[in-house]
Scaffold this active site. Structure first.
Site, PDB file in Angstrom:
ATOM      1  N   ASP A  52       6.579  -6.619   6.300  1.00 12.49           N
ATOM      2  CA  ASP A  52       5.419  -6.573   6.491  1.00 12.49           C
ATOM      3  C   ASP A  52       5.023  -6.770   8.164  1.00 12.49           C
ATOM      4  O   ASP A  52       5.312  -7.672   8.734  1.00 12.49           O
ATOM      5  CB  ASP A  52       4.542  -7.792   5.766  1.00 12.49           C
ATOM      6  CG  ASP A  52       2.779  -7.280   6.098  1.00 12.49           C
ATOM      7  OD1 ASP A  52       2.440  -7.103   7.076  1.00 12.49           O
ATOM      8  OD2 ASP A  52       1.925  -7.656   5.028  1.00 12.49           O
ATOM      9  N   ARG A  65      -6.933 -19.509  16.796  1.00 11.99           N
ATOM     10  CA  ARG A  65      -5.933 -18.337  16.895  1.00 11.99           C
ATOM     11  C   ARG A  65      -6.170 -17.432  18.064  1.00 11.99           C
ATOM     12  O   ARG A  65      -7.495 -17.003  18.218  1.00 11.99           O
ATOM     13  CB  ARG A  65      -5.630 -17.501  15.770  1.00 11.99           C
ATOM     14  CG  ARG A  65      -5.059 -18.197  14.361  1.00 11.99           C
ATOM     15  CD  ARG A  65      -4.613 -17.056  13.450  1.00 11.99           C
ATOM     16  NE  ARG A  65      -5.609 -16.085  13.460  1.00 11.99           N
ATOM     17  CZ  ARG A  65      -5.183 -14.868  12.957  1.00 11.99           C
ATOM     18  NH1 ARG A  65      -3.971 -14.539  12.235  1.00 11.99           N
ATOM     19  NH2 ARG A  65      -6.142 -13.957  12.859  1.00 11.99           N
ATOM     20  N   PHE A 114       0.712 -14.090   4.357  1.00 10.60           N
ATOM     21  CA  PHE A 114      -0.809 -13.864   4.106  1.00 10.60           C
ATOM     22  C   PHE A 114      -1.134 -13.781   2.840  1.00 10.60           C
ATOM     23  O   PHE A 114      -0.344 -13.360   2.022  1.00 10.60           O
ATOM     24  CB  PHE A 114      -0.781 -12.748   4.827  1.00 10.60           C
ATOM     25  CG  PHE A 114      -2.174 -12.227   5.090  1.00 10.60           C
ATOM     26  CD1 PHE A 114      -2.876 -12.536   6.145  1.00 10.60           C
ATOM     27  CD2 PHE A 114      -2.872 -11.186   4.023  1.00 10.60           C
ATOM     28  CE1 PHE A 114      -4.324 -12.006   6.284  1.00 10.60           C
ATOM     29  CE2 PHE A 114      -4.135 -10.847   4.334  1.00 10.60           C
ATOM     30  CZ  PHE A 114      -4.984 -11.169   5.345  1.00 10.60           C
ATOM     31  N   TYR A 140      -5.168  -1.631  12.279  1.00 10.42           N
ATOM     32  CA  TYR A 140      -6.527  -1.922  12.921  1.00 10.42           C
ATOM     33  C   TYR A 140      -6.160  -3.385  13.702  1.00 10.42           C
ATOM     34  O   TYR A 140      -7.117  -3.747  14.296  1.00 10.42           O
ATOM     35  CB  TYR A 140      -7.595  -2.213  11.900  1.00 10.42           C
ATOM     36  CG  TYR A 140      -7.176  -3.081  10.694  1.00 10.42           C
ATOM     37  CD1 TYR A 140      -7.054  -4.625  10.893  1.00 10.42           C
ATOM     38  CD2 TYR A 140      -6.769  -2.712   9.368  1.00 10.42           C
ATOM     39  CE1 TYR A 140      -6.656  -5.376   9.685  1.00 10.42           C
ATOM     40  CE2 TYR A 140      -6.540  -3.500   8.395  1.00 10.42           C
ATOM     41  CZ  TYR A 140      -6.439  -4.678   8.458  1.00 10.42           C
ATOM     42  OH  TYR A 140      -6.075  -5.505   7.322  1.00 10.42           O
ATOM     43  N   LYS A 141      -4.951  -4.019  13.745  1.00 13.23           N
ATOM     44  CA  LYS A 141      -4.893  -5.021  14.831  1.00 13.23           C
ATOM     45  C   LYS A 141      -4.184  -4.580  16.050  1.00 13.23           C
ATOM     46  O   LYS A 141      -5.112  -4.101  16.602  1.00 13.23           O
ATOM     47  CB  LYS A 141      -3.859  -6.237  13.953  1.00 13.23           C
ATOM     48  CG  LYS A 141      -4.466  -6.768  12.659  1.00 13.23           C
ATOM     49  CD  LYS A 141      -3.680  -7.282  11.775  1.00 13.23           C
ATOM     50  CE  LYS A 141      -4.299  -8.035  10.572  1.00 13.23           C
ATOM     51  NZ  LYS A 141      -3.431  -8.725   9.733  1.00 13.23           N
TER      52      LYS A 141
HETATM   53  C1  PLP Z   1      -3.855  -8.406   8.099  1.00 14.24           C
HETATM   54  C2  PLP Z   1      -2.743  -8.431   7.017  1.00 14.24           C
HETATM   55  C3  PLP Z   1      -2.862  -7.853   5.720  1.00 14.24           C
HETATM   56  C4  PLP Z   1      -4.220  -7.200   5.447  1.00 14.24           C
HETATM   57  O1  PLP Z   1      -4.323  -6.488   4.200  1.00 14.24           O
HETATM   58  P1  PLP Z   1      -5.285  -5.323   4.144  1.00 14.24           P
HETATM   59  O2  PLP Z   1      -4.925  -4.829   2.860  1.00 14.24           O
HETATM   60  O3  PLP Z   1      -5.375  -4.579   5.117  1.00 14.24           O
HETATM   61  O4  PLP Z   1      -6.607  -6.364   4.013  1.00 14.24           O
HETATM   62  C5  PLP Z   1      -1.923  -8.055   4.838  1.00 14.24           C
HETATM   63  N1  PLP Z   1      -0.901  -8.877   5.336  1.00 14.24           N
HETATM   64  C6  PLP Z   1      -0.660  -9.228   6.466  1.00 14.24           C
HETATM   65  C7  PLP Z   1       0.700 -10.228   6.853  1.00 14.24           C
HETATM   66  C8  PLP Z   1      -1.577  -9.293   7.552  1.00 14.24           C
HETATM   67  O5  PLP Z   1      -1.527  -9.821   8.682  1.00 14.24           O
END
Ligand code: PLP
Length: 412
Positions: free
Chosen positions: A212, A386, A140, A237-238
């Site tokens: 992660d 997705r 990400f 939040y997911k």
């Molecule tokens: C959703 C997600 C994030 C989000 O990071 P935020 O700081 O909450 O915006 C980071 N890494 C991964 C792998 C994600 O899926």
């Protein structure tokens, strides 16, 4: 020709609909759907970006605002009925129970990005003198940017490798690898990686791992303690449905608590925060991973949201999740494959998380068009669609509806 195809399409739709109904009727987690407030008529398949609203949250928010804040005022930080100060730990242990972490190793607070930075530095500092940080080539963006930033700051070479190439990279750099930082699931393709296997490979050369878990926590069982993981971070939040901007969690194995040194040494991570001392002494235990004043309102929403997992067995959740994604793949094979849709997510159940990614050249217009018809997913550049399945509230009927809607859009 057209008629035959249509007739074939129809009979297979009818058959799939029957199967969906039977599978949903037999769903051992069927009662959990009522734990969410889902808008009428919508099929929500974007819980891998923002989980749906848990039914307990609105009342919890009213209580948080009117009673805890409005009446309790400053007394709510330590008041028996609110105990805001402990909330990062209370929530950390609740999240910990969903990721295989014994109490006292997980704390909630700040954003995922902040926690990734803090944790990567803390991990690298445990291996001073080593020169390489290995991270996912498809990670990400925030994880990738922060790895580069940490590399810059600490003088580490950042090498981006695919998880399939990690073993080779580890063999190449051997004892020079300080940190290995990967996602549990690829956010774009939905492919799930082998946390215990890759952790062991990293440990074999003495490196420290940072996982992660953004697309893992609440989506399938994770066993951080049993898998010997060093550090993990993730958002809430997911699949945990904590709400927009809900705080992240960070896990640090208790074996590192004594030595770990984060760069963000905020006052709430101090051993004696209210002594207001002029220099920093880290708290014992996971408390040192705290940074500043917790975002109490978001945390109270998350606390209520996590109630949706009460009594839910995570192996049952995983089985249900695989049934949903497997059935969706079947629907896509039957209804979409002939319209130029490709399946990106692996077919093997153990190689996927809770999301199915499709590829189609018209993804950018199909995703919003499906959403306008009530089927909400999301798109990722350049041509990915997705669809995320949360086993607490999604149904096999949702899966079929999504595939049917995409088929109708293409046929129109
Ligand atoms: C959703 C997600 C994030 C989000 O990071 P935020 O700081 O909450 O915006 C980071 N890494 C991964 C792998 C994600 O899926």
């Amino acid at each position: 020709m057209t008629e035959t195809t249509t007739a074939l399409g129809r009979s297979s739709v009818a058959e799939l609909a029957e199967r969906a109904a039977a599978l949903d009727a037999a769903n051992p987690l069927g009662h959990c759907r009522e734990r969410f407030l889902l808008p009428e008529g919508k099929t929500y398949l974007d819980g891998n970006s923002l989980g749906a609203l848990p039914a307990a949250v609105p009342d919890a928010m009213r209580d948080a605002v009117h009673r805890q804040w409005g009446e309790g005022l400053i007394g709510s930080w330590f008041g028996e009925q609110s105990r805001w100060w402990e909330l990062p730990h209370r929530l950390g242990d609740k999240v910990g129970a969903l990721i295989g972490a014994a109490p006292g190793q997980t704390v909630v607070g700040d954003s995922t990005s902040v926690q990734i930075f803090n944790t990567l530095v803390a991990a690298a500092r445990l291996r001073e003198g080593r020169g390489v940080l290995l991270t996912d080539a498809g990670h990400f963006p925030t994880d990738a940017y922060l790895a580069d930033s940490v590399g810059d700051l600490l003088g580490l070479r950042v090498e981006r490798v695919k998880p399939q190439e990690l073993a080779d990279a580890i063999a190449r750099h051997a004892e020079d690898v300080a940190v290995v930082a990967f996602p549990a699931v690829d956010f774009a393709t939905g492919e799930r990686w082998d946390i215990p296997g890759l952790t062991k490979a990293a440990h074999d050369v003495g490196a420290v791992v940072v996982w992660d878990l953004c697309h893992a926590a609440g989506a399938f069982p994770v066993e951080l303690d049993a898998w010997d993981v060093d550090f993990a971070v993730g958002c809430t939040y997911k699949y945990l449905s904590g709400g927009p901007g809900a705080p992240a969690f960070v896990y640090a194995s208790s074996r590192h608590h004594g030595q770990m040194r984060q760069p963000l040494t905020g006052w709430t991570g101090h051993a004696d925060p209210f002594a207001m001392r002029g220099s920093y002494t880290p708290a014992d235990g996971i408390g040192r991973a705290r940074i500043g004043t917790p975002t109490i309102l978001s945390m109270l929403a998350l606390e209520a949201a996590l109630g949706a997992f009460d009594g839910v067995d995570l192996d049952t959740l995983r089985a249900q999740s695989l049934s949903l994604t497997g059935f969706f793949i079947e629907c896509c094979d039957a209804l979409l494959a002939r319209h130029g849709f490709g399946l990106i997510t692996p077919r093997e159940p153990e190689r996927r998380g809770g999301q199915v990614t499709l590829r189609h050249p018209d993804a950018a217009t199909l995703v919003p068009a499906a959403a306008a018809r009530g089927v909400v997913g999301d798109k990722r550049e350049p041509d990915l669609l997705r669809y995320g399945f949360n086993a607490l509230y999604n149904t096999h009927a949702d899966a079929l509806r999504a595939a049917r809607t995409l088929a109708e859009l293409i046929e129109a």
